[in-house]
Design an enzyme around this catalytic site. Structure first.
Site, PDB file in Angstrom:
ATOM      1  N   ARG A 187       0.860  -1.179   0.000  1.00  0.00           N
ATOM      2  CA  ARG A 187       0.000   0.000   0.000  1.00  0.00           C
ATOM      3  C   ARG A 187       0.895   1.227   0.000  1.00  0.00           C
ATOM      4  O   ARG A 187       1.581   1.485   0.978  1.00  0.00           O
ATOM      5  CB  ARG A 187      -0.869  -0.056   1.266  1.00  0.00           C
ATOM      6  CG  ARG A 187      -2.010   0.920   1.326  1.00  0.00           C
ATOM      7  CD  ARG A 187      -2.558   0.990   2.752  1.00  0.00           C
ATOM      8  NE  ARG A 187      -1.638   1.715   3.615  1.00  0.00           N
ATOM      9  CZ  ARG A 187      -1.533   1.556   4.929  1.00  0.00           C
ATOM     10  NH1 ARG A 187      -2.280   0.674   5.561  1.00  0.00           N
ATOM     11  NH2 ARG A 187      -0.667   2.272   5.633  1.00  0.00           N
ATOM     12  N   HIS A 200      -3.080   4.423   5.424  1.00  0.00           N
ATOM     13  CA  HIS A 200      -4.272   3.567   5.498  1.00  0.00           C
ATOM     14  C   HIS A 200      -5.467   4.281   4.882  1.00  0.00           C
ATOM     15  O   HIS A 200      -6.184   3.757   4.047  1.00  0.00           O
ATOM     16  CB  HIS A 200      -4.567   3.196   6.946  1.00  0.00           C
ATOM     17  CG  HIS A 200      -5.917   2.583   7.110  1.00  0.00           C
ATOM     18  ND1 HIS A 200      -6.234   1.377   6.537  1.00  0.00           N
ATOM     19  CD2 HIS A 200      -7.043   3.016   7.736  1.00  0.00           C
ATOM     20  CE1 HIS A 200      -7.509   1.092   6.821  1.00  0.00           C
ATOM     21  NE2 HIS A 200      -8.004   2.065   7.538  1.00  0.00           N
ATOM     22  N   TYR A 253       4.557   5.242  10.851  1.00  0.00           N
ATOM     23  CA  TYR A 253       5.117   3.937  11.235  1.00  0.00           C
ATOM     24  C   TYR A 253       5.922   3.292  10.116  1.00  0.00           C
ATOM     25  O   TYR A 253       6.379   2.179  10.243  1.00  0.00           O
ATOM     26  CB  TYR A 253       3.976   2.993  11.641  1.00  0.00           C
ATOM     27  CG  TYR A 253       2.802   3.027  10.676  1.00  0.00           C
ATOM     28  CD1 TYR A 253       2.781   2.204   9.555  1.00  0.00           C
ATOM     29  CD2 TYR A 253       1.743   3.911  10.866  1.00  0.00           C
ATOM     30  CE1 TYR A 253       1.727   2.250   8.661  1.00  0.00           C
ATOM     31  CE2 TYR A 253       0.690   3.966   9.975  1.00  0.00           C
ATOM     32  CZ  TYR A 253       0.677   3.137   8.875  1.00  0.00           C
ATOM     33  OH  TYR A 253      -0.356   3.198   7.988  1.00  0.00           O
TER      34      TYR A 253
END
Ligand SMILES: Cc1ncc(C[n+]2csc(CCOP(=O)(O)OP(=O)(O)O)c2C)c(N)n1
Ligand SMILES: [Mg+2]
Lengths: 330, 360
Positions: free
Chosen positions: B272, B276, B284
């Site tokens: 990805r 998100h 992160y």
């Protein structure tokens, strides 16, 4: 008219609809080889075969969601739950998938599915197995909620529910499956009852009692006889039959005549089914009421196992009589 | 690489031309797949931009064009495009989680209907009632777009059940993220699919992370293909960044399901590129990780392969890039000008019947 068990009325409804429409099938735990946990589907596997009468593993989310997916593709599933109490583990499938998929796709789907099984208290099954789920589902837009109180209603309402293009929550009660009642003979034609219409099952002039399902059969009907014979109170009894959408018109017209209203169910009171009904009544009836609306419901505790404790928490004939007298200032 | 359709078999048997110039038809389906991956990427880039750029309205107020959660598909394009390449429209079904822009475009949704839905407009594919997470186009077999992680896996099971009950010859591609396999519905649906032998292909798009929780921290078994053990169905691992591999595996799985041999489970590795959702600053993730992933960008990989095969010239590539940019820009412009749904329409589409309902 033939007199049959409520259980048989349900079976006749499913069988007639399966004969009528190849897309109707029945799925659930123990519905096929075991002949139904409560023998509602007895003999149906033999008659319709394993393609249409389908046993499942104990996977409520799996098979209720399967039903929704199949309904989106044009089938008409009947999904049997051993108990509505077990649907806490698959509520997402019923609420987010069955009830929401049509709306959030802008109307691209019909979801012609019936979820059915025993609802409410079925004697000494304790807190986990005794949930009254009506208020949980009746507050969800996109669902239709039906609760029969006689064998004839069980048959007529279930047949309509199966033919309806919306998802129907069909609330039976295990303790009512043995009840006998007159049901129109299939030879006399197709018998269905409308969804969304309440039934004035007993006309009366002094007070309107609003109820449905098990509470109506178990305590309201005996209480009404008692009120008439021992207290001289002539109660009008409304059997709601459909809890969503609620037929407020029939209730309002009745109370406009009697000016007094008592609601009876086995739900918890706070945020219970009766509270929802009250919300729909208080404003339109404000000027017609001679007394506050009474609501007879279960005690607000988890359902206890002990027979006497369980009995004590439920609406009883005595509680109904007391509330009706209160509403009638007697 | 996998050569699947008849058209491709024929084109592959010919000698490669110079940058595909000899035969303009040659490599057309390959370039179409490349174009679709580019279109999805471009669509997502523009979506992110629109999400982060509030519009000033004539009355001076500021409006957010896109609201709510918005999950971008950038980096995972090869999976949706690979499936779409073998998808039998009119028969097959596809159902996915909320990261659904990619498969919707790949299955042929008009980019304007997709972006209009993100804008909440009347012209949106779900009439402005679904938003980014709930794109539907039922008539082509695109059954969403579902917001609850893992909640739609039983729907895929049911769609495949209907296909087998009605003997339509269709199969269902049921996609979900690596995080979703930890939901109970995954276990319930795969087990039932195998018992009932329905034509379902379960695909986990393993992008390595569920929101901010890496696979190593959310799955006791790191090899997600192995999470398909115990269902008595084939389970395997594919390179989800290679559109040819995805096509080949999906074709095999689809053919097998169509033959009545039952479901299978595929773990497709991918990455990805973005956060998100559009609001995730990606704190992160290390730079090295991101750099490494760029080397496996499904679009670059495919471009390189097509060039090597002589199926893509510089001019063709530029034309594709310009073409998708223009198409996406136009779609956004039109959708922005489209009307909001009438307020009364909020009452529409909750139910199919009118009540009281008396069956005929
Ligand atoms: C039942 C449920 N829990 C939590 C969320 C919030 N949520 C949305 S996406 C997501 C991560 C899912 O990750 P994954 O399944 O790997 O899919 P990806 O986002 O990587 O495509 C979470 C926790 C949700 N939508 N539904
Ligand atoms: Mg993930």
């Amino acid at each position: 008219m033939p007199v049959i068990q409520l259980r048989q009325a349900l079976r006749e409804a499913m069988s007639e609809e399966m004969d009528r429409d190849e897309n109707v099938f029945l799925m659930g735990e123990e519905v096929a080889q075991y002949n139904g946990a409560y023998k509602v589907s007895e003999g149906m596997l033999e008659k319709y075969g394993p393609r249409r009468i389908i046993d499942t593993p104990i996977s409520e989310a799996g098979f209720s969601g399967l039903g929704v997916g199949a309904a989106c593709m044009g089938l008409r599933p009947i999904i049997e739950f051993m108990s509505w109490s077990f649907t806490w583990v698959c509520m997402d499938q019923i609420v987010n998938n069955a009830a929401n998929v049509r709306y959030m796709s802008g109307g691209q789907y019909k979801v012609p599915i019936v979820f059915r099984g025993g609802n409410g208290i079925a004697h000494q099954l304790a807190a986990t197995h005794s949930h009254r789920m009506e208020s949980v589902y009746a507050r969800i837009p996109g669902l239709i909620v039906v609760a029969p109180s006689t064998p004839a209603e069980a048959k007529g309402l279930l047949k309509s529910s199966i033919r309806c293009d919306d998802p129907v929550i069909f609330l039976e009660n295990e303790k009512m499956l043995n009840e006998m009642g007159e049901v129109p003979d299939p030879k006399d034609g197709d018998f269905t009852l409308p969804l969304g219409i309440a039934n004035v099952e007993r006309p009366g002039k002094d007070v309107t009692i609003v109820s449905y399902g098990r509470a109506l059969a178990r305590v309201v009907r005996p209480a009404v006889e008692h009120l008439a014979n021992d207290h001289g109170i002539d109660a009008e009894v409304i059997d709601l039959r459909t809890l969503r959408p609620l037929d407020t018109t029939t209730v309002i017209n009745s109370v406009k005549k009697t000016n007094r209203c008592v609601i009876v169910d086995e739900d918890w009171g706070y945020c219970g089914m009766g509270s929802g009904i009250l919300f729909k009544l208080q404003k339109p009836l404000f000027d017609y009421l001679d007394a506050p609306i009474e609501y007879v419901h279960s005690d607000e505790i988890p359902v206890p196992y002990n027979h006497y404790l369980e009995e004590a928490m439920l609406p009883s004939v005595d509680r109904i009589v007391a509330s009706v007298k209160e509403a009638c200032y007697r | 690489m996998a050569v699947t359709s008849e058209v491709e078999k024929r084109s592959a048997s010919k000698a490669p031309g110079v940058n595909g110039a000899e035969d303009p038809g040659k490599g057309q389906s390959e370039r179409e797949r490349l174009r679709m991956m580019m279109l999805i990427r471009r669509f997502e880039e523009k979506t992110e931009q629109a999400y982060k750029t509030p519009r000033k309205l004539p009355d001076g107020s500021v409006a957010q064009l896109i609201g709510g959660f918005c999950h971008l598909y950038s980096g995972q394009e090869a999976i949706a495009v690979g499936i779409a390449a073998v998808f039998n429209k009119g028969f097959d079904a596809l159902v996915n989680g909320y990261r659904c822009h990619g498969h919707s475009l790949a299955l042929g949704m008009d980019p304007r209907a997709a972006i209009a839905e993100l804008f909440g407009k009347e012209t949106g594919c779900s009439k402005g009632k679904g938003g980014s997470m709930h794109l539907f186009q039922a008539e082509v077999g695109n059954h969403g777009g579902h917001g609850i992680v893992g909640g739609h896996i039983p729907l895929g099971l049911g769609m495949a059940f209907a296909q087998s009950y009605k003997k339509t010859g269709g199969v269902t591609y049921c996609l979900f993220g690596d995080g979703a396999i930890n939901q109970g519905t995954f276990n319930e649906a795969l087990n039932m699919a195998s018992l009932l032998k329905v034509p379902a292909i379960f695909i986990v798009e393993n992008n390595g992370v569920a929101m901010g929780t890496q696979v190593e921290r959310h799955s006791a078994e790191k090899d997600l293909a192995k999470r398909g053990c115990g269902f008595n169905m084939p389970h395997y691992h594919v390179d989800g960044n290679d559109v040819d591999v995805v096509m080949e595996e999906m074709k095999k799985a689809g053919d097998r399901a169509r033959r009545g041999e039952g479901p299978c489970y595929i773990s497709a590795d991918t990455f990805r590129f973005r956060g998100h959702s559009t609001s995730d600053p990606l704190k992160y993730r290390t730079k090295e990780e991101a750099e490494k992933a760029k080397l496996r960008d499904p679009i670059t990989l495919y471009e390189t392969r097509l060039r090597e095969k002589g199926l893509l010239s510089d001019e063709q590539q530029t034309a594709l890039e310009e073409g998708v940019a223009e198409e996406v820009n136009r779609a956004f412009e039109m959708a922005e000008a489209d009307p909001n749904p009438p307020l009364d329409s909020r009452f529409d589409d909750a139910l199919s019947e009118t009540y009281p309902y008396q069956p005929k």
